[in-house]
Design a protein around this motif. Sequence first.
Motif, PDB file in Angstrom:
ATOM      1  N   LEU A  22      39.720   8.357  22.556  1.00 40.44           N
ATOM      2  CA  LEU A  22      39.759   8.277  24.014  1.00 40.44           C
ATOM      3  C   LEU A  22      40.616  10.027  24.627  1.00 40.44           C
ATOM      4  O   LEU A  22      39.348  10.686  25.118  1.00 40.44           O
ATOM      5  CB  LEU A  22      39.169   7.517  24.795  1.00 40.44           C
ATOM      6  N   ARG A  23      41.135   9.630  23.981  1.00 39.61           N
ATOM      7  CA  ARG A  23      42.012  11.539  24.298  1.00 39.61           C
ATOM      8  C   ARG A  23      42.305  11.938  23.496  1.00 39.61           C
ATOM      9  O   ARG A  23      42.872  12.970  23.736  1.00 39.61           O
ATOM     10  CB  ARG A  23      43.488  10.640  24.693  1.00 39.61           C
ATOM     11  N   ALA A  24      41.544  12.340  22.608  1.00 41.26           N
ATOM     12  CA  ALA A  24      41.237  13.550  21.638  1.00 41.26           C
ATOM     13  C   ALA A  24      40.783  14.788  21.836  1.00 41.26           C
ATOM     14  O   ALA A  24      39.892  14.762  22.486  1.00 41.26           O
ATOM     15  CB  ALA A  24      40.414  12.726  20.680  1.00 41.26           C
TER      16      ALA A  24
ATOM     17  N   ALA B 262      40.051  27.019  10.160  1.00 40.18           N
ATOM     18  CA  ALA B 262      41.090  27.506  11.234  1.00 40.18           C
ATOM     19  C   ALA B 262      40.709  26.921  12.434  1.00 40.18           C
ATOM     20  O   ALA B 262      41.990  26.317  13.376  1.00 40.18           O
ATOM     21  CB  ALA B 262      41.233  29.195  10.885  1.00 40.18           C
ATOM     22  N   ALA B 263      39.816  27.183  12.984  1.00 34.59           N
ATOM     23  CA  ALA B 263      39.382  27.044  14.525  1.00 34.59           C
ATOM     24  C   ALA B 263      39.857  25.555  14.504  1.00 34.59           C
ATOM     25  O   ALA B 263      39.561  25.281  15.345  1.00 34.59           O
ATOM     26  CB  ALA B 263      37.881  27.814  14.701  1.00 34.59           C
ATOM     27  N   ALA B 264      39.154  24.492  13.711  1.00 33.64           N
ATOM     28  CA  ALA B 264      39.925  22.834  14.294  1.00 33.64           C
ATOM     29  C   ALA B 264      40.325  22.519  14.187  1.00 33.64           C
ATOM     30  O   ALA B 264      41.481  21.775  15.060  1.00 33.64           O
ATOM     31  CB  ALA B 264      38.804  22.342  12.537  1.00 33.64           C
ATOM     32  N   LYS B 265      41.462  23.540  13.241  1.00 32.40           N
ATOM     33  CA  LYS B 265      43.461  22.685  13.195  1.00 32.40           C
ATOM     34  C   LYS B 265      43.834  23.818  14.859  1.00 32.40           C
ATOM     35  O   LYS B 265      44.440  23.007  15.224  1.00 32.40           O
ATOM     36  CB  LYS B 265      43.631  23.735  11.948  1.00 32.40           C
ATOM     37  N   GLU B 266      43.162  24.589  15.082  1.00 25.28           N
ATOM     38  CA  GLU B 266      43.089  25.333  16.579  1.00 25.28           C
ATOM     39  C   GLU B 266      43.198  23.586  17.510  1.00 25.28           C
ATOM     40  O   GLU B 266      44.436  23.605  18.426  1.00 25.28           O
ATOM     41  CB  GLU B 266      42.422  26.389  17.210  1.00 25.28           C
ATOM     42  N   VAL B 267      41.944  23.395  17.174  1.00 28.64           N
ATOM     43  CA  VAL B 267      41.941  22.219  18.483  1.00 28.64           C
ATOM     44  C   VAL B 267      42.696  21.313  18.683  1.00 28.64           C
ATOM     45  O   VAL B 267      43.186  19.959  19.232  1.00 28.64           O
ATOM     46  CB  VAL B 267      40.850  21.503  18.386  1.00 28.64           C
ATOM     47  N   CYS B 268      42.843  21.061  17.048  1.00 23.57           N
ATOM     48  CA  CYS B 268      44.289  19.843  16.308  1.00 23.57           C
ATOM     49  C   CYS B 268      45.734  20.242  16.996  1.00 23.57           C
ATOM     50  O   CYS B 268      46.158  18.790  17.841  1.00 23.57           O
ATOM     51  CB  CYS B 268      44.641  19.591  14.756  1.00 23.57           C
ATOM     52  N   ALA B 269      46.017  21.425  16.966  1.00 19.91           N
ATOM     53  CA  ALA B 269      46.844  21.644  17.320  1.00 19.91           C
ATOM     54  C   ALA B 269      48.032  21.802  19.048  1.00 19.91           C
ATOM     55  O   ALA B 269      48.327  21.518  19.184  1.00 19.91           O
ATOM     56  CB  ALA B 269      47.494  23.504  17.067  1.00 19.91           C
ATOM     57  N   ARG B 270      46.294  21.504  19.829  1.00 20.48           N
ATOM     58  CA  ARG B 270      46.606  21.844  21.328  1.00 20.48           C
ATOM     59  C   ARG B 270      46.469  19.613  21.506  1.00 20.48           C
ATOM     60  O   ARG B 270      46.396  19.753  22.778  1.00 20.48           O
ATOM     61  CB  ARG B 270      45.410  22.136  21.899  1.00 20.48           C
ATOM     62  N   CYS B 271      45.991  18.984  20.183  1.00 24.11           N
ATOM     63  CA  CYS B 271      45.060  17.057  20.936  1.00 24.11           C
ATOM     64  C   CYS B 271      46.942  16.343  21.002  1.00 24.11           C
ATOM     65  O   CYS B 271      48.025  16.083  20.040  1.00 24.11           O
ATOM     66  CB  CYS B 271      44.691  16.650  19.472  1.00 24.11           C
ATOM     67  N   PRO B 272      46.783  15.715  22.109  1.00 24.02           N
ATOM     68  CA  PRO B 272      47.780  14.808  22.250  1.00 24.02           C
ATOM     69  C   PRO B 272      47.598  13.322  21.076  1.00 24.02           C
ATOM     70  O   PRO B 272      48.609  12.790  21.144  1.00 24.02           O
ATOM     71  CB  PRO B 272      47.387  14.371  23.830  1.00 24.02           C
TER      72      PRO B 272
ATOM     73  N   PRO C 246      37.384  10.923   3.424  1.00 26.85           N
ATOM     74  CA  PRO C 246      36.846  12.523   2.545  1.00 26.85           C
ATOM     75  C   PRO C 246      36.560  14.031   3.471  1.00 26.85           C
ATOM     76  O   PRO C 246      36.266  14.085   2.241  1.00 26.85           O
ATOM     77  CB  PRO C 246      36.003  11.599   2.198  1.00 26.85           C
ATOM     78  N   TYR C 247      35.345  13.914   4.560  1.00 31.18           N
ATOM     79  CA  TYR C 247      35.441  14.600   5.171  1.00 31.18           C
ATOM     80  C   TYR C 247      35.231  15.188   5.799  1.00 31.18           C
ATOM     81  O   TYR C 247      36.966  14.398   6.928  1.00 31.18           O
ATOM     82  CB  TYR C 247      34.050  13.930   5.453  1.00 31.18           C
ATOM     83  N   GLY C 248      36.275  15.904   6.836  1.00 33.29           N
ATOM     84  CA  GLY C 248      35.884  17.255   7.305  1.00 33.29           C
ATOM     85  C   GLY C 248      37.499  17.328   8.370  1.00 33.29           C
ATOM     86  O   GLY C 248      38.666  16.652   7.178  1.00 33.29           O
ATOM     87  N   VAL C 249      37.847  17.605   8.656  1.00 36.58           N
ATOM     88  CA  VAL C 249      39.517  17.893   9.549  1.00 36.58           C
ATOM     89  C   VAL C 249      39.848  16.952  10.220  1.00 36.58           C
ATOM     90  O   VAL C 249      38.783  16.339  11.240  1.00 36.58           O
ATOM     91  CB  VAL C 249      39.711  19.602  10.372  1.00 36.58           C
ATOM     92  N   TRP C 250      41.006  16.453  10.032  1.00 41.48           N
ATOM     93  CA  TRP C 250      41.198  15.351  11.271  1.00 41.48           C
ATOM     94  C   TRP C 250      42.372  15.583  11.099  1.00 41.48           C
ATOM     95  O   TRP C 250      43.923  15.781   9.960  1.00 41.48           O
ATOM     96  CB  TRP C 250      40.930  13.824  10.075  1.00 41.48           C
ATOM     97  N   GLY C 251      43.589  15.679  12.487  1.00 42.45           N
ATOM     98  CA  GLY C 251      44.619  15.229  12.630  1.00 42.45           C
ATOM     99  C   GLY C 251      45.704  16.682  11.919  1.00 42.45           C
ATOM    100  O   GLY C 251      46.984  16.763  11.322  1.00 42.45           O
ATOM    101  N   GLY C 252      44.743  17.761  12.267  1.00 40.56           N
ATOM    102  CA  GLY C 252      44.793  19.321  11.536  1.00 40.56           C
ATOM    103  C   GLY C 252      45.323  19.602  10.488  1.00 40.56           C
ATOM    104  O   GLY C 252      45.217  20.269   9.450  1.00 40.56           O
ATOM    105  N   MET C 253      44.361  18.458   9.530  1.00 38.50           N
ATOM    106  CA  MET C 253      44.289  18.658   7.781  1.00 38.50           C
ATOM    107  C   MET C 253      42.927  18.077   7.072  1.00 38.50           C
ATOM    108  O   MET C 253      42.258  17.330   7.735  1.00 38.50           O
ATOM    109  CB  MET C 253      45.343  17.455   7.405  1.00 38.50           C
ATOM    110  N   THR C 254      43.130  19.419   6.467  1.00 39.61           N
ATOM    111  CA  THR C 254      41.527  19.601   5.572  1.00 39.61           C
ATOM    112  C   THR C 254      41.648  17.704   4.957  1.00 39.61           C
ATOM    113  O   THR C 254      42.440  17.709   4.543  1.00 39.61           O
ATOM    114  CB  THR C 254      41.553  20.305   4.571  1.00 39.61           C
ATOM    115  N   ALA C 255      39.745  17.787   4.252  1.00 38.73           N
ATOM    116  CA  ALA C 255      39.963  16.490   3.204  1.00 38.73           C
ATOM    117  C   ALA C 255      40.982  16.886   1.889  1.00 38.73           C
ATOM    118  O   ALA C 255      41.849  15.625   1.524  1.00 38.73           O
ATOM    119  CB  ALA C 255      38.733  16.575   2.858  1.00 38.73           C
TER     120      ALA C 255
END
Length: 100
Positions: free
Chosen positions: A19-21, A47-57, A72-81
Amino acid sequence: MTNLTRLPGAFDHYWDWQLRAACRETDTSVFFHPSGERPPASAERDAAAKEVCARCPVRAACLEFALATREPYGVWGGMTAEERQAVLRSGRRREAAVVG
């Protein structure tokens, strides 16, 4: 009558971090590649996804979830699969979640 005291209780504490992502306000196509996506489009999207992750609480919780569930898919926590797979193969999961 059913004995409710034996039920495990609510599990929302496992999910409330979502909920805070920061990604909640971002289109999911940023985090998950379309079929047949090729470089350099994939690198730009990651890179765009990791920018969002970089500012995520809740980045660390997100990465820990993805590693624990072997997402197995996507960018989670600033890392690709692929990056997560490398972490899991190396056995350095705990360190990755702390850095994440």
